[in-house]
Enzyme design. Structure first.
Site, mmCIF file in Angstrom:
data_model
loop_
_atom_site.group_PDB
_atom_site.id
_atom_site.type_symbol
_atom_site.label_atom_id
_atom_site.label_comp_id
_atom_site.label_asym_id
_atom_site.label_seq_id
_atom_site.Cartn_x
_atom_site.Cartn_y
_atom_site.Cartn_z
ATOM 1 N N TYR A 146 4.949 14.395 16.456
ATOM 2 C CA TYR A 146 4.237 13.625 15.426
ATOM 3 C C TYR A 146 2.885 13.117 15.953
ATOM 4 C CZ TYR A 146 3.587 10.034 11.802
ATOM 5 O OH TYR A 146 3.083 9.270 10.781
ATOM 6 N N ALA A 147 2.916 12.518 17.164
ATOM 7 C CA ALA A 147 1.672 11.980 17.730
ATOM 8 C C ALA A 147 0.658 13.096 17.975
ATOM 9 C CB ALA A 147 1.967 11.229 19.023
ATOM 10 N N SER A 149 0.444 15.888 16.309
ATOM 11 C CA SER A 149 -0.088 16.335 15.003
ATOM 12 C C SER A 149 -1.130 15.352 14.487
ATOM 13 C CB SER A 149 1.055 16.504 13.984
ATOM 14 O OG SER A 149 1.550 15.253 13.550
HETATM 15 N N1 LIG Z 1 5.115 5.209 6.765
HETATM 16 C C1 LIG Z 1 4.458 4.981 7.921
HETATM 17 O O1 LIG Z 1 4.786 4.077 8.691
HETATM 18 C C2 LIG Z 1 3.269 5.828 8.287
HETATM 19 C C3 LIG Z 1 2.465 5.401 9.339
HETATM 20 C C4 LIG Z 1 1.365 6.178 9.713
HETATM 21 C C5 LIG Z 1 1.092 7.349 9.030
HETATM 22 N N2 LIG Z 1 1.903 7.724 8.000
HETATM 23 C C6 LIG Z 1 1.590 8.978 7.336
HETATM 24 O O2 LIG Z 1 1.369 8.761 5.974
HETATM 25 C C7 LIG Z 1 1.682 9.944 5.252
HETATM 26 C C8 LIG Z 1 2.591 9.591 4.089
HETATM 27 O O3 LIG Z 1 3.789 9.092 4.612
HETATM 28 P P1 LIG Z 1 4.783 8.122 3.811
HETATM 29 O O4 LIG Z 1 5.148 7.036 4.734
HETATM 30 O O5 LIG Z 1 4.239 7.790 2.471
HETATM 31 O O6 LIG Z 1 6.059 9.070 3.717
HETATM 32 P P2 LIG Z 1 6.928 9.577 2.495
HETATM 33 O O7 LIG Z 1 8.068 10.304 3.119
HETATM 34 O O8 LIG Z 1 7.237 8.435 1.566
HETATM 35 O O9 LIG Z 1 5.964 10.587 1.734
HETATM 36 C C9 LIG Z 1 5.611 11.828 2.272
HETATM 37 C C10 LIG Z 1 5.506 12.824 1.134
HETATM 38 O O10 LIG Z 1 5.145 14.095 1.701
HETATM 39 C C11 LIG Z 1 5.908 15.086 1.034
HETATM 40 N N3 LIG Z 1 6.037 16.263 1.880
HETATM 41 C C12 LIG Z 1 6.742 16.389 3.031
HETATM 42 N N4 LIG Z 1 6.668 17.645 3.488
HETATM 43 C C13 LIG Z 1 5.898 18.344 2.619
HETATM 44 C C14 LIG Z 1 5.464 19.690 2.538
HETATM 45 N N5 LIG Z 1 5.837 20.600 3.461
HETATM 46 N N6 LIG Z 1 4.677 20.063 1.492
HETATM 47 C C15 LIG Z 1 4.333 19.164 0.547
HETATM 48 N N7 LIG Z 1 4.721 17.874 0.569
HETATM 49 C C16 LIG Z 1 5.495 17.468 1.588
HETATM 50 C C17 LIG Z 1 7.253 14.428 0.791
HETATM 51 O O11 LIG Z 1 7.988 15.112 -0.218
HETATM 52 C C18 LIG Z 1 6.845 13.013 0.399
HETATM 53 O O12 LIG Z 1 6.650 12.875 -1.000
HETATM 54 C C19 LIG Z 1 2.313 10.902 6.260
HETATM 55 O O13 LIG Z 1 1.337 11.822 6.693
HETATM 56 C C20 LIG Z 1 2.719 9.981 7.383
HETATM 57 O O14 LIG Z 1 2.774 10.657 8.622
HETATM 58 C C21 LIG Z 1 2.977 6.990 7.604
#
Ligand SMILES: NC(=O)c1ccc[n+]([C@@H]2O[C@H](COP(=O)([O-])OP(=O)(O)OC[C@H]3O[C@@H](n4cnc5c(N)ncnc54)[C@H](O)[C@@H]3O)[C@@H](O)[C@H]2O)c1
Length: 238
Positions: A146-147, A149
């Site tokens: 993850y980190a 990416s």
């Molecule tokens: N939640 C956190 O603490 C956090 C912190 C830092 C960064 N992020 C990043 O924010 C972004 C959103 O995360 P979130 O927390 O809202 O998570 P989430 O799981 O609520 O939403 C992620 C969405 O991505 C979709 N998804 C996953 N794989 C996919 C694919 N192959 N093709 C199309 N869609 C796909 C999922 O169906 C989901 O709707 C991510 O990139 C995550 O890494 C989240």
């Protein structure tokens, strides 16, 4: 607050969490939104549609972008937000866990930028916001895939900012700290408590906190900002 009338936003991973909050904020500010996600949340939002795609599939995303351009005639904002995590310390991490996370988080973003960039170059405008993470900046135990990416997204952001700057395209990243979403809801209580204690503001982020920064970067207020990474983490990583 912002005037996004007649603007089209594409939000990957827009069916939940940060992506859905971002889609809703675009809608509130007058934009039309296409959410590209593996799953359809089966909700009705005016001026918003959901297309089911896997961001990691290069040719599928090419087709998806062509379809959006045929239907909407334009794309103004591309938000690369789809992301997954599959955690393990490096000595236990499988090749599959590594590939899955890199393919969605990093290659998925490349796929969309690659296919949208010709359109942005032709019309000499566009905004791209990539959703990275503070863990791409600082590293985190158990999150090598993850980190990596999310660090990769920062290199991608800066490079594409250099490549598309002359075409009047702003390319930036946001780096959230821990946000309360599906992605984090099953984390052990100790990890959530630790993240909370790291923040300077004494609160964990809601998806809307990240959406606010994304929308700002798409607005005229940020027109001179490009190649930048904005942490939105309540001071979690200072
Ligand atoms: N939640 C956190 O603490 C956090 C912190 C830092 C960064 N992020 C990043 O924010 C972004 C959103 O995360 P979130 O927390 O809202 O998570 P989430 O799981 O609520 O939403 C992620 C969405 O991505 C979709 N998804 C996953 N794989 C996919 C694919 N192959 N093709 C199309 N869609 C796909 C999922 O169906 C989901 O709707 C991510 O990139 C995550 O890494 C989240």
């Amino acid at each position: 607050m912002f005037d996004f009338k007649d603007k089209i936003a594409v939000v990957t991973g827009g069916s939940g969490g940060i992506g859905l909050a971002t889609a809703k904020l675009f809608l509130e500010n007058g934009a039309k939104v296409v959410c590209a996600d593996l799953k359809n949340p089966k909700i009705n939002l005016e001026n918003c549609r959901f297309v089911e795609v896997d961001v990691s599939n290069f040719s599928e995303i090419g087709k998806c972008v062509r379809n959006i351009l045929e239907t909407e005639k334009s794309i103004d904002f591309l938000i690369n937000n789809a992301g997954i995590s599959q955690d393990s310390p490096i000595w236990k991490m499988t090749e599959e866990q590594w590939d899955n996370v890199l393919n969605v988080n990093l290659k998925g973003t490349f796929n969309f930028i690659h296919h949208v960039s010709e359109h942005f170059r032709e019309k000499k405008s566009g905004k791209i916001v990539n959703v990275s993470s503070i863990n791409g900046l600082r590293g985190k135990f158990g999150l090598a895939n993850y980190a990596a990416s999310k660090a990769g997204l920062i290199g991608l952001t800066k490079t594409v900012a250099k490549e598309l700057g002359k075409s009047n395209v702003n390319v930036n990243a946001v780096a959230p700290g821990l946000v309360e979403t599906e992605l984090t809801k099953n984390l052990p209580e100790k990890i959530l408590e630790n993240a909370l204690s790291e923040t300077l503001l004494g609160r964990l982020a809601k998806p809307e906190d990240i959406a606010n920064a994304i929308i700002f970067l798409c607005s005229g207020f940020a027109k001179h900002i490009t190649g930048e990474v904005i942490k939105v983490d309540g001071g979690q990583y200072v």
